[in-house]
Design a protein around this motif. Structure first.
Motif, PDB file in Angstrom:
ATOM      1  N   TRP A  40       0.818  -1.209   0.000  1.00 48.44           N
ATOM      2  CA  TRP A  40       0.000   0.000   0.000  1.00 48.44           C
ATOM      3  C   TRP A  40       0.858   1.269   0.000  1.00 48.44           C
ATOM      4  O   TRP A  40       0.460   2.280  -0.570  1.00 48.44           O
ATOM      5  CB  TRP A  40      -0.976  -0.017   1.179  1.00 48.44           C
ATOM      6  CG  TRP A  40      -2.191  -0.796   0.827  1.00 48.44           C
ATOM      7  CD1 TRP A  40      -2.479  -2.079   1.160  1.00 48.44           C
ATOM      8  CD2 TRP A  40      -3.272  -0.347   0.021  1.00 48.44           C
ATOM      9  NE1 TRP A  40      -3.679  -2.459   0.605  1.00 48.44           N
ATOM     10  CE2 TRP A  40      -4.194  -1.413  -0.094  1.00 48.44           C
ATOM     11  CE3 TRP A  40      -3.571   0.848  -0.629  1.00 48.44           C
ATOM     12  CZ2 TRP A  40      -5.369  -1.309  -0.825  1.00 48.44           C
ATOM     13  CZ3 TRP A  40      -4.749   0.943  -1.351  1.00 48.44           C
ATOM     14  CH2 TRP A  40      -5.638  -0.124  -1.446  1.00 48.44           C
ATOM     15  N   LYS A  43       1.620   1.607  -3.605  1.00 46.71           N
ATOM     16  CA  LYS A  43       0.425   1.887  -4.406  1.00 46.71           C
ATOM     17  C   LYS A  43      -0.101   3.301  -4.149  1.00 46.71           C
ATOM     18  O   LYS A  43      -0.484   4.001  -5.080  1.00 46.71           O
ATOM     19  CB  LYS A  43      -0.662   0.858  -4.095  1.00 46.71           C
ATOM     20  CG  LYS A  43      -1.913   1.036  -4.913  1.00 46.71           C
ATOM     21  CD  LYS A  43      -2.914  -0.062  -4.662  1.00 46.71           C
ATOM     22  CE  LYS A  43      -4.153   0.190  -5.503  1.00 46.71           C
ATOM     23  NZ  LYS A  43      -5.122  -0.867  -5.406  1.00 46.71           N
ATOM     24  N   ALA A  44      -0.138   3.701  -2.892  1.00 51.84           N
ATOM     25  CA  ALA A  44      -0.646   5.029  -2.535  1.00 51.84           C
ATOM     26  C   ALA A  44       0.543   5.912  -2.145  1.00 51.84           C
ATOM     27  O   ALA A  44       1.213   6.460  -3.003  1.00 51.84           O
ATOM     28  CB  ALA A  44      -1.655   4.913  -1.398  1.00 51.84           C
ATOM     29  N   SER A  48      -0.152   8.500   3.380  1.00 52.40           N
ATOM     30  CA  SER A  48      -1.576   8.129   3.447  1.00 52.40           C
ATOM     31  C   SER A  48      -1.769   6.831   4.228  1.00 52.40           C
ATOM     32  O   SER A  48      -2.780   6.666   4.922  1.00 52.40           O
ATOM     33  CB  SER A  48      -2.192   8.028   2.051  1.00 52.40           C
ATOM     34  OG  SER A  48      -1.568   7.016   1.292  1.00 52.40           O
ATOM     35  N   TYR A  74      -8.532  -2.626  -0.767  1.00 57.17           N
ATOM     36  CA  TYR A  74      -8.842  -1.754   0.366  1.00 57.17           C
ATOM     37  C   TYR A  74      -8.103  -2.257   1.601  1.00 57.17           C
ATOM     38  O   TYR A  74      -7.594  -3.373   1.630  1.00 57.17           O
ATOM     39  CB  TYR A  74     -10.355  -1.710   0.633  1.00 57.17           C
ATOM     40  CG  TYR A  74     -10.911  -3.031   1.110  1.00 57.17           C
ATOM     41  CD1 TYR A  74     -11.054  -3.295   2.465  1.00 57.17           C
ATOM     42  CD2 TYR A  74     -11.270  -4.037   0.215  1.00 57.17           C
ATOM     43  CE1 TYR A  74     -11.542  -4.522   2.918  1.00 57.17           C
ATOM     44  CE2 TYR A  74     -11.752  -5.251   0.647  1.00 57.17           C
ATOM     45  CZ  TYR A  74     -11.894  -5.485   2.002  1.00 57.17           C
ATOM     46  OH  TYR A  74     -12.356  -6.690   2.436  1.00 57.17           O
ATOM     47  N   VAL A  90      -9.319   3.293   1.819  1.00 56.09           N
ATOM     48  CA  VAL A  90      -8.652   3.192   0.520  1.00 56.09           C
ATOM     49  C   VAL A  90      -7.662   4.361   0.447  1.00 56.09           C
ATOM     50  O   VAL A  90      -8.044   5.479   0.113  1.00 56.09           O
ATOM     51  CB  VAL A  90      -9.654   3.258  -0.655  1.00 56.09           C
ATOM     52  CG1 VAL A  90      -8.922   3.091  -1.980  1.00 56.09           C
ATOM     53  CG2 VAL A  90     -10.746   2.220  -0.500  1.00 56.09           C
ATOM     54  N   ARG A  92      -4.989   6.881  -0.911  1.00 53.28           N
ATOM     55  CA  ARG A  92      -4.619   7.454  -2.201  1.00 53.28           C
ATOM     56  C   ARG A  92      -3.284   8.176  -2.025  1.00 53.28           C
ATOM     57  O   ARG A  92      -2.697   8.125  -0.953  1.00 53.28           O
ATOM     58  CB  ARG A  92      -5.702   8.435  -2.687  1.00 53.28           C
ATOM     59  CG  ARG A  92      -7.063   7.779  -2.898  1.00 53.28           C
ATOM     60  CD  ARG A  92      -7.032   6.910  -4.121  1.00 53.28           C
ATOM     61  NE  ARG A  92      -8.378   6.501  -4.488  1.00 53.28           N
ATOM     62  CZ  ARG A  92      -8.698   5.280  -4.838  1.00 53.28           C
ATOM     63  NH1 ARG A  92      -7.788   4.340  -4.866  1.00 53.28           N
ATOM     64  NH2 ARG A  92      -9.926   4.971  -5.180  1.00 53.28           N
ATOM     65  N   LYS A  93      -2.823   8.866  -3.034  1.00 52.71           N
ATOM     66  CA  LYS A  93      -1.514   9.539  -2.949  1.00 52.71           C
ATOM     67  C   LYS A  93      -1.478  10.602  -1.847  1.00 52.71           C
ATOM     68  O   LYS A  93      -0.518  10.683  -1.098  1.00 52.71           O
ATOM     69  CB  LYS A  93      -1.150  10.188  -4.287  1.00 52.71           C
ATOM     70  CG  LYS A  93      -0.903   9.182  -5.391  1.00 52.71           C
ATOM     71  CD  LYS A  93       0.398   8.457  -5.190  1.00 52.71           C
ATOM     72  CE  LYS A  93       0.651   7.479  -6.324  1.00 52.71           C
ATOM     73  NZ  LYS A  93       1.632   6.475  -5.994  1.00 52.71           N
ATOM     74  N   ARG A 132     -13.666  11.517   2.227  1.00 55.27           N
ATOM     75  CA  ARG A 132     -12.271  11.748   1.856  1.00 55.27           C
ATOM     76  C   ARG A 132     -11.608  12.498   3.018  1.00 55.27           C
ATOM     77  O   ARG A 132     -12.047  13.587   3.378  1.00 55.27           O
ATOM     78  CB  ARG A 132     -12.208  12.575   0.577  1.00 55.27           C
ATOM     79  CG  ARG A 132     -10.819  12.704   0.015  1.00 55.27           C
ATOM     80  CD  ARG A 132     -10.785  13.478  -1.285  1.00 55.27           C
ATOM     81  NE  ARG A 132     -11.467  12.750  -2.346  1.00 55.27           N
ATOM     82  CZ  ARG A 132     -12.285  13.309  -3.239  1.00 55.27           C
ATOM     83  NH1 ARG A 132     -12.545  14.599  -3.184  1.00 55.27           N
ATOM     84  NH2 ARG A 132     -12.843  12.596  -4.185  1.00 55.27           N
TER      85      ARG A 132
END
Length: 158
Positions: A40, A43-44, A48, A74, A90, A92-93, A132
Motif C-alpha cells: 500500500w 500503491k498510494a 496516506s 482496500y 482506501v 490514495r496519494k 475523503r
C-alpha cells in the motif's frame, strides 16, 4: 444412451453426463504481489498509509482491539484474525477514503452535510458512507467520526 428403431434402421443417441474439468492458475494468480503495508505504501503513499493508521488509533476505544488488514483493493480491519469491516480505508496519494458501513439515514446525511468533511457519494451497493480524509480533516472532525463509527459498529454487530 438411447436407441430408437425406425422401420429397419436403429439410431443410437449418446448423452455426455459427466466430464472431467481441471482448473489451472492464471499467471496473474500464481505470481501475485503480497498485499501488506509495503504494497500500500507503493500503491498510494507512505503518508496516506500512516494517516490510515492514525485514523484507527484516534478512534480510541472503539477500535482498540482491531488491527488493519491489508487487502488488494482496500484496507479493512480485523479482530482475532477475522474481518470486521464496519469501516475500511482506501489510501490514495495525498489522502484516504474512509468507508463507514451504515444504512443510509437522513440524520447521518445531515450530520455529514453540516460538517466540513469532503463527503463522497453514498455507496448503495455496499451500503456505506464514503468520506475523503486528510490530516486536517481528522483533527477537526474526530468527534463526528467517532459518532459515525460507533453507530456503524453497533449496526454491524447487531
Amino acid at each position: 444412451m438411447k436407441a430408437v428403431k425406425f422401420e429397419d434402421n436403429i439410431s443410437l443417441f449418446f448423452t455426455k453426463v459427466l466430464d472431467e474439468v481441471t482448473f489451472d492458475l492464471f499467471d496473474e494468480d500464481s505470481i501475485s504481489e503480497p498485499t501488506d503495508k509495503t504494497y500500500w505504501e507503493k500503491k498510494a503513499s507512505t503518508s496516506s498509509v500512516r494517516l490510515t493508521q492514525k485514523v484507527l488509533s484516534d478512534l480510541g476505544e472503539l477500535t482498540d482491539e482491531y488491527n488493519l488488514k491489508y487487502n488488494k483493493h482496500y484496507i479493512g480491519i480485523e479482530r482475532n484474525n477475522m474481518a470486521n469491516n464496519f469501516i475500511s480505508f482506501v489510501p490514495r496519494k495525498t489522502m484516504v477514503i474512509m468507508n463507514i458501513k451504515y444504512e443510509r439515514v437522513e440524520e447521518i446525511d445531515e450530520l455529514l452535510e453540516g460538517s466540513d468533511l469532503d463527503v463522497l457519494s453514498y455507496d448503495k451497493q455496499w451500503k456505506q458512507y464514503r468520506v475523503r480524509l486528510s490530516e486536517k480533516d481528522l483533527a477537526s472532525n474526530i468527534d463526528l467520526l467517532k459518532n459515525l463509527v460507533e453507530k456503524a459498529k453497533q449496526e454491524y454487530h447487531s
